[in-house]
Motif scaffolding. Structure first.
Motif, PDB file in Angstrom:
ATOM      1  N   GLY A  41       3.385   3.262  20.957  1.00 30.81           N
ATOM      2  CA  GLY A  41       2.249   2.683  20.248  1.00 30.81           C
ATOM      3  C   GLY A  41       1.177   2.189  21.195  1.00 30.81           C
ATOM      4  O   GLY A  41       1.369   2.141  22.409  1.00 30.81           O
ATOM      5  N   ILE A  42       0.062   1.834  20.624  1.00 35.93           N
ATOM      6  CA  ILE A  42      -1.025   1.210  21.378  1.00 35.93           C
ATOM      7  C   ILE A  42      -1.565   0.048  20.561  1.00 35.93           C
ATOM      8  O   ILE A  42      -1.402  -0.004  19.334  1.00 35.93           O
ATOM      9  N   ILE A  43      -2.201  -0.904  21.224  1.00 36.92           N
ATOM     10  CA  ILE A  43      -2.847  -2.017  20.534  1.00 36.92           C
ATOM     11  C   ILE A  43      -4.198  -2.272  21.163  1.00 36.92           C
ATOM     12  O   ILE A  43      -4.345  -2.202  22.387  1.00 36.92           O
ATOM     13  N   ARG A  44      -5.178  -2.548  20.321  1.00 38.47           N
ATOM     14  CA  ARG A  44      -6.529  -2.870  20.786  1.00 38.47           C
ATOM     15  C   ARG A  44      -7.041  -4.086  20.037  1.00 38.47           C
ATOM     16  O   ARG A  44      -6.591  -4.377  18.931  1.00 38.47           O
ATOM     17  N   ALA A  45      -7.992  -4.769  20.639  1.00 38.72           N
ATOM     18  CA  ALA A  45      -8.615  -5.924  20.009  1.00 38.72           C
ATOM     19  C   ALA A  45     -10.121  -5.704  19.972  1.00 38.72           C
ATOM     20  O   ALA A  45     -10.701  -5.177  20.923  1.00 38.72           O
ATOM     21  N   MET A 104       0.817  -1.213   0.000  1.00 38.44           N
ATOM     22  CA  MET A 104       0.000   0.000   0.000  1.00 38.44           C
ATOM     23  C   MET A 104       0.853   1.268   0.000  1.00 38.44           C
ATOM     24  O   MET A 104       0.472   2.300   0.521  1.00 38.44           O
ATOM     25  N   GLY A 105       2.045   1.173  -0.594  1.00 36.92           N
ATOM     26  CA  GLY A 105       2.913   2.338  -0.671  1.00 36.92           C
ATOM     27  C   GLY A 105       3.895   2.388   0.485  1.00 36.92           C
ATOM     28  O   GLY A 105       3.758   1.664   1.478  1.00 36.92           O
ATOM     29  N   GLU A 106       4.887   3.246   0.373  1.00 33.11           N
ATOM     30  CA  GLU A 106       5.911   3.357   1.402  1.00 33.11           C
ATOM     31  C   GLU A 106       5.362   4.046   2.648  1.00 33.11           C
ATOM     32  O   GLU A 106       4.887   5.167   2.585  1.00 33.11           O
ATOM     33  N   MET A 107       5.429   3.345   3.755  1.00 39.59           N
ATOM     34  CA  MET A 107       5.035   3.902   5.051  1.00 39.59           C
ATOM     35  C   MET A 107       6.010   3.391   6.089  1.00 39.59           C
ATOM     36  O   MET A 107       6.255   2.187   6.177  1.00 39.59           O
ATOM     37  N   GLY A 108       6.588   4.288   6.856  1.00 42.01           N
ATOM     38  CA  GLY A 108       7.570   3.889   7.839  1.00 42.01           C
ATOM     39  C   GLY A 108       7.162   4.217   9.259  1.00 42.01           C
ATOM     40  O   GLY A 108       6.374   5.137   9.507  1.00 42.01           O
ATOM     41  N   ILE A 109       7.667   3.437  10.200  1.00 40.19           N
ATOM     42  CA  ILE A 109       7.494   3.708  11.621  1.00 40.19           C
ATOM     43  C   ILE A 109       8.886   3.689  12.268  1.00 40.19           C
ATOM     44  O   ILE A 109       9.825   3.089  11.736  1.00 40.19           O
ATOM     45  N   ILE A 110       9.025   4.351  13.394  1.00 42.82           N
ATOM     46  CA  ILE A 110      10.276   4.315  14.145  1.00 42.82           C
ATOM     47  C   ILE A 110      10.137   3.224  15.197  1.00 42.82           C
ATOM     48  O   ILE A 110       9.387   3.360  16.165  1.00 42.82           O
ATOM     49  N   GLY A 169     -15.123 -12.180  12.569  1.00 39.85           N
ATOM     50  CA  GLY A 169     -13.669 -12.101  12.551  1.00 39.85           C
ATOM     51  C   GLY A 169     -13.116 -11.257  13.683  1.00 39.85           C
ATOM     52  O   GLY A 169     -13.765 -10.323  14.155  1.00 39.85           O
ATOM     53  N   ALA A 170     -11.900 -11.600  14.111  1.00 39.49           N
ATOM     54  CA  ALA A 170     -11.208 -10.860  15.166  1.00 39.49           C
ATOM     55  C   ALA A 170     -10.242  -9.869  14.538  1.00 39.49           C
ATOM     56  O   ALA A 170      -9.597 -10.164  13.536  1.00 39.49           O
ATOM     57  N   VAL A 171     -10.129  -8.686  15.139  1.00 39.05           N
ATOM     58  CA  VAL A 171      -9.274  -7.627  14.603  1.00 39.05           C
ATOM     59  C   VAL A 171      -8.301  -7.146  15.677  1.00 39.05           C
ATOM     60  O   VAL A 171      -8.692  -6.871  16.813  1.00 39.05           O
ATOM     61  N   PHE A 172      -7.026  -7.047  15.295  1.00 38.89           N
ATOM     62  CA  PHE A 172      -6.033  -6.360  16.118  1.00 38.89           C
ATOM     63  C   PHE A 172      -5.721  -5.031  15.455  1.00 38.89           C
ATOM     64  O   PHE A 172      -5.398  -4.982  14.269  1.00 38.89           O
ATOM     65  N   GLU A 173      -5.829  -3.965  16.222  1.00 38.60           N
ATOM     66  CA  GLU A 173      -5.606  -2.608  15.719  1.00 38.60           C
ATOM     67  C   GLU A 173      -4.393  -2.014  16.431  1.00 38.60           C
ATOM     68  O   GLU A 173      -4.393  -1.845  17.643  1.00 38.60           O
ATOM     69  N   ILE A 174      -3.364  -1.720  15.655  1.00 38.28           N
ATOM     70  CA  ILE A 174      -2.118  -1.179  16.212  1.00 38.28           C
ATOM     71  C   ILE A 174      -1.910   0.232  15.686  1.00 38.28           C
ATOM     72  O   ILE A 174      -2.088   0.488  14.488  1.00 38.28           O
ATOM     73  N   ARG A 175      -1.509   1.129  16.563  1.00 37.72           N
ATOM     74  CA  ARG A 175      -1.163   2.484  16.149  1.00 37.72           C
ATOM     75  C   ARG A 175       0.200   2.872  16.717  1.00 37.72           C
ATOM     76  O   ARG A 175       0.416   2.790  17.915  1.00 37.72           O
ATOM     77  N   PHE A 176       1.096   3.273  15.828  1.00 39.43           N
ATOM     78  CA  PHE A 176       2.382   3.841  16.218  1.00 39.43           C
ATOM     79  C   PHE A 176       2.318   5.342  15.998  1.00 39.43           C
ATOM     80  O   PHE A 176       2.143   5.804  14.863  1.00 39.43           O
ATOM     81  N   TYR A 177       2.436   6.107  17.079  1.00 38.05           N
ATOM     82  CA  TYR A 177       2.290   7.549  16.990  1.00 38.05           C
ATOM     83  C   TYR A 177       3.606   8.203  16.542  1.00 38.05           C
ATOM     84  O   TYR A 177       4.695   7.746  16.894  1.00 38.05           O
ATOM     85  N   SER A 178       3.461   9.266  15.800  1.00 34.60           N
ATOM     86  CA  SER A 178       4.621   9.940  15.225  1.00 34.60           C
ATOM     87  C   SER A 178       5.402  10.738  16.273  1.00 34.60           C
ATOM     88  O   SER A 178       6.611  10.895  16.170  1.00 34.60           O
ATOM     89  N   HIS A 179       4.695  11.235  17.297  1.00 28.57           N
ATOM     90  CA  HIS A 179       5.355  12.068  18.312  1.00 28.57           C
ATOM     91  C   HIS A 179       4.931  11.609  19.707  1.00 28.57           C
ATOM     92  O   HIS A 179       3.887  11.055  19.879  1.00 28.57           O
ATOM     93  N   LEU A 235      -0.801  12.212   9.718  1.00 24.64           N
ATOM     94  CA  LEU A 235       0.187  13.038  10.405  1.00 24.64           C
ATOM     95  C   LEU A 235       0.389  12.632  11.858  1.00 24.64           C
ATOM     96  O   LEU A 235       1.439  12.904  12.446  1.00 24.64           O
ATOM     97  N   LEU A 236      -0.600  11.965  12.450  1.00 22.84           N
ATOM     98  CA  LEU A 236      -0.523  11.613  13.866  1.00 22.84           C
ATOM     99  C   LEU A 236       0.041  10.219  14.122  1.00 22.84           C
ATOM    100  O   LEU A 236       0.812  10.025  15.056  1.00 22.84           O
ATOM    101  N   TYR A 237      -0.345   9.266  13.301  1.00 20.72           N
ATOM    102  CA  TYR A 237       0.056   7.878  13.577  1.00 20.72           C
ATOM    103  C   TYR A 237       0.019   7.025  12.309  1.00 20.72           C
ATOM    104  O   TYR A 237      -0.555   7.402  11.286  1.00 20.72           O
ATOM    105  N   THR A 238       0.648   5.857  12.435  1.00 19.74           N
ATOM    106  CA  THR A 238       0.553   4.795  11.424  1.00 19.74           C
ATOM    107  C   THR A 238      -0.278   3.674  12.021  1.00 19.74           C
ATOM    108  O   THR A 238       0.024   3.181  13.110  1.00 19.74           O
ATOM    109  N   GLU A 239      -1.323   3.286  11.336  1.00 19.48           N
ATOM    110  CA  GLU A 239      -2.223   2.249  11.842  1.00 19.48           C
ATOM    111  C   GLU A 239      -2.063   0.970  11.038  1.00 19.48           C
ATOM    112  O   GLU A 239      -2.063   0.983   9.810  1.00 19.48           O
TER     113      GLU A 239
END
Length: 230
Positions: A209-213, A116-122, A220-230, A156-160
């Protein structure tokens, strides 16, 4: 006085948590050792039996338990070193899936990871990959022969990152406890020891980051991860 009271309460809670974790660890180890002992007795009676394979499996589970406990202890002590640098999300997901290729093949499970294109996280590539592997394994164990899906977006806030399966989803009562150490849900795999999801949560949260289920609408079961930019 309020501060002292809160400190005392926190200390008591920490002690109780430690005792509970120690009890869970002892139970996990005892269960595996009992299984090994029974298998050895059966092997003595019939050397051609399949019980030798069961011994090998239980030893592998004990090894995984030992390694996971060492990692959790390092996390609790604040000594787990995370080498953070820019990590491409697509590469992260592909590497995690590659580590489970044999398990996916044996279970008849497939995985869809679109580019889905270049997306990076730290993040630390190796440890974050370990966290993703645990999530993928959880989806596989509740979705044998099905398909696992991944997607990711960035703002701008996070990568999900979303990881979901096509199974029956989580039992509603389990959702608040899924990331607790040693918690095993009603539909948990017999091979599970209740550490994988807790370990994933610890790794992700220590990298901003945070993770939710949750359950996906329609199943179906979903895991949702967010890595925040700041």
């Amino acid at each position: 006085m309020t501060f002292l009271y809160q400190t005392k309460e926190a200390a008591v809670q920490a002690k109780n948590d430690f005792a509970e974790n120690l009890s869970n660890i002892a139970h996990q180890i005892k269960t595996r050792i009992t299984a090994i002992s029974l298998s050895i007795q059966m092997i003595k009676q019939d050397v051609r039996s399949h019980h030798l394979e069961q011994v090998k499996k239980q030893l592998l589970r004990l090894t995984y338990l030992e390694e996971s406990l060492l990692v959790l202890s390092r996390i609790d002590a604040g000594t787990l070193s995370l080498q953070k640098k820019e990590v491409d999300v697509f590469t992260l997901l592909i590497l995690a899936a590659d580590n489970l290729q044999e398990l996916f093949f044996r279970s008849g499970t497939s995985i869809d990871i679109p580019e889905m294109g270049e997306m990076g996280i730290i993040a630390d590539l190796d440890w974050t990959m370990e966290a993703i592997i645990n999530l993928l394994k959880n989806c596989m164990e509740h979705n044998y022969g099905g398909r696992i899906h991944c997607s990711y977006v960035q703002n701008l806030l996070y990568t999900e990152i979303l990881i979901w399966d096509e199974g029956e989803g989580f039992v509603k009562e389990d959702i608040p406890h899924l990331f607790e150490r040693f918690y095993r849900g009603k539909n948990a795999s017999q091979d599970g020891i209740g550490i994988g999801l807790a370990l994933s949560k610890e790794i992700i949260e220590r990298q901003n980051g945070i993770i939710r289920a949750r359950n996906k609408q329609g199943g179906g079961a979903v895991f949702e991860i967010r890595f925040y930019s700041h």
